[in-house]
Design an enzyme around this catalytic site. Sequence first.
Site, PDB file in Angstrom:
ATOM      1  N   GLU A 328       0.825  -1.208   0.164  1.00 28.46           N
ATOM      2  CA  GLU A 328      -0.060   0.203   0.052  1.00 28.46           C
ATOM      3  C   GLU A 328       0.900   1.248   0.314  1.00 28.46           C
ATOM      4  O   GLU A 328       1.922   1.393   0.792  1.00 28.46           O
ATOM      5  CB  GLU A 328      -0.857  -0.054   1.289  1.00 28.46           C
ATOM      6  CG  GLU A 328      -2.152  -0.767   1.082  1.00 28.46           C
ATOM      7  CD  GLU A 328      -2.983  -0.257   2.141  1.00 28.46           C
ATOM      8  OE1 GLU A 328      -4.313  -0.988   2.177  1.00 28.46           O
ATOM      9  OE2 GLU A 328      -2.861   0.220   3.275  1.00 28.46           O
ATOM     10  N   CYS A 329       0.704   2.014  -0.858  1.00 26.88           N
ATOM     11  CA  CYS A 329       1.456   3.472  -0.795  1.00 26.88           C
ATOM     12  C   CYS A 329       2.866   3.378  -1.003  1.00 26.88           C
ATOM     13  O   CYS A 329       3.521   2.822  -1.897  1.00 26.88           O
ATOM     14  CB  CYS A 329       0.807   4.245   0.027  1.00 26.88           C
ATOM     15  SG  CYS A 329       1.213   6.027  -0.226  1.00 26.88           S
ATOM     16  N   GLY A 330       3.553   3.566   0.032  1.00 30.39           N
ATOM     17  CA  GLY A 330       4.888   3.272   0.247  1.00 30.39           C
ATOM     18  C   GLY A 330       5.374   1.943   0.113  1.00 30.39           C
ATOM     19  O   GLY A 330       6.539   1.663  -0.855  1.00 30.39           O
ATOM     20  N   THR A 429      -0.866  -0.787  -4.789  1.00 24.21           N
ATOM     21  CA  THR A 429      -1.636   0.445  -5.186  1.00 24.21           C
ATOM     22  C   THR A 429      -1.244   1.548  -4.329  1.00 24.21           C
ATOM     23  O   THR A 429      -0.999   1.291  -3.017  1.00 24.21           O
ATOM     24  CB  THR A 429      -3.197   0.084  -5.136  1.00 24.21           C
ATOM     25  OG1 THR A 429      -3.875   1.110  -5.409  1.00 24.21           O
ATOM     26  CG2 THR A 429      -3.633  -0.545  -3.855  1.00 24.21           C
TER      27      THR A 429
END
Length: 437
Positions: A328-330, A429
């Site tokens: 997720e993200c990072g 994502t």
Amino acid sequence: MTARGLIVAAPRSGAGKTTVTLALLAALHRRGFAVQGAKAGPDYIDPAFHEAATGRASFNLDSWTMPPSLLDALLGEGAARADVLVIEGVMGLYDGIEAAPRCTGATADLAARFRLPVLLVIDVAGQSQSAAALVRGFAAHDPDVRIAGVVLNRVGSERHRRLVADAIAALGVPVLGAVPRDETLMLPERHLGLVQAAEHADLAAWLDRIAAMAEQCLDLDAILRLAAPPHLSAAGSYPPMPPPGQRIALAQDAAFSFVYPHVIDGWRKAGAEIATFSPLADELPPESCDACWLPGGYPELHAERLAAARNFCAGLARFAETRPVHGECGGYMVLGEALEDGDGVSHAMTGLLGHATSFAKRKLHLGYRQAHLLADGPLGPQGTVLRGHEFHYAALIAPGSDEPLVELTDGKGDALGKAGGRRGHVTGTFFHAMART
């Protein structure tokens, strides 16, 4: 035990509600109360400070991403194990998005839903009696939101305090504290908000200082008297997000730290076990695990160390040959081919997905997201609809050729297109999932 609660809110961001919230939490905890903190909105940094101040995990409450049954379940659980519940607001009290009534993400939605009193923090620097007009407007704006008291922040002198307090007193709204101008009470910030709680070597001393400030500058007894039991109306309980595995390897260190507490708690309630490991320490996901989760955080600040963590990179690749890995993200950034740091230097990442990201070419991406899963994976089966949030400055500079993971819309329902990536057992994502619809 059922807590009496209140909401700390403000007319705008930066008015001092985090400082006042933490001062209240720390002071009441030091008085021996079982104090429960909570955070309105999708912010994942402030809850860690709540935990440091109270000794108990905080949680998020968000009226757009979370259905009413989940809001009630989370607040009910938190209130059942505490004496006092303090919810820190997000942005300005009435700030939200265009959405159905009481589903805008605004702090006021929670105040109305749970019928909790609001302690309004006002930055009075540069004004005096005019603050009364502001309080009058906030108190009258929504009949379902009760402004029960006011705390003045950045007060310049005793005369300044008296001018403001006397003007507000005429409205029948009590002034329950006045915090002086003091830059030492402020916490340092960076691009995603406050520097994380775990990175403050002197956080305990700072919390002692603001607890002492609260005892001196706030009427804690009066604030406790205005607190009220939350009104919980949704029947039943909300099923948690399904865990991605029975035993989950969770990356946890300074580069990977943004995980919503209610998501982890939901996994545990579903019977999953969590085993943490540190990519920055070049550790592998434990072999005993059947899924791996790389959460958000600050990989852009540690890109060189992550690139040098060859043991982690090789071990994650072996893990992904047979078991799901999600970022997720990072975490999504680290799953890509490369990450360009703030100086424009490119560092090789794990290469389990084909994209590349850059923090040098930064652009703010912020807002609610609804995601429709395009394939089975750690977030759920194909067709699952999730709600969550996106908040990052990294830019996607090379999309890669992987299949997309989700179809996104924003908080208003406008299409944002396909996003994320999936390849084999690996998915990722920028979107942080908070709840199923």
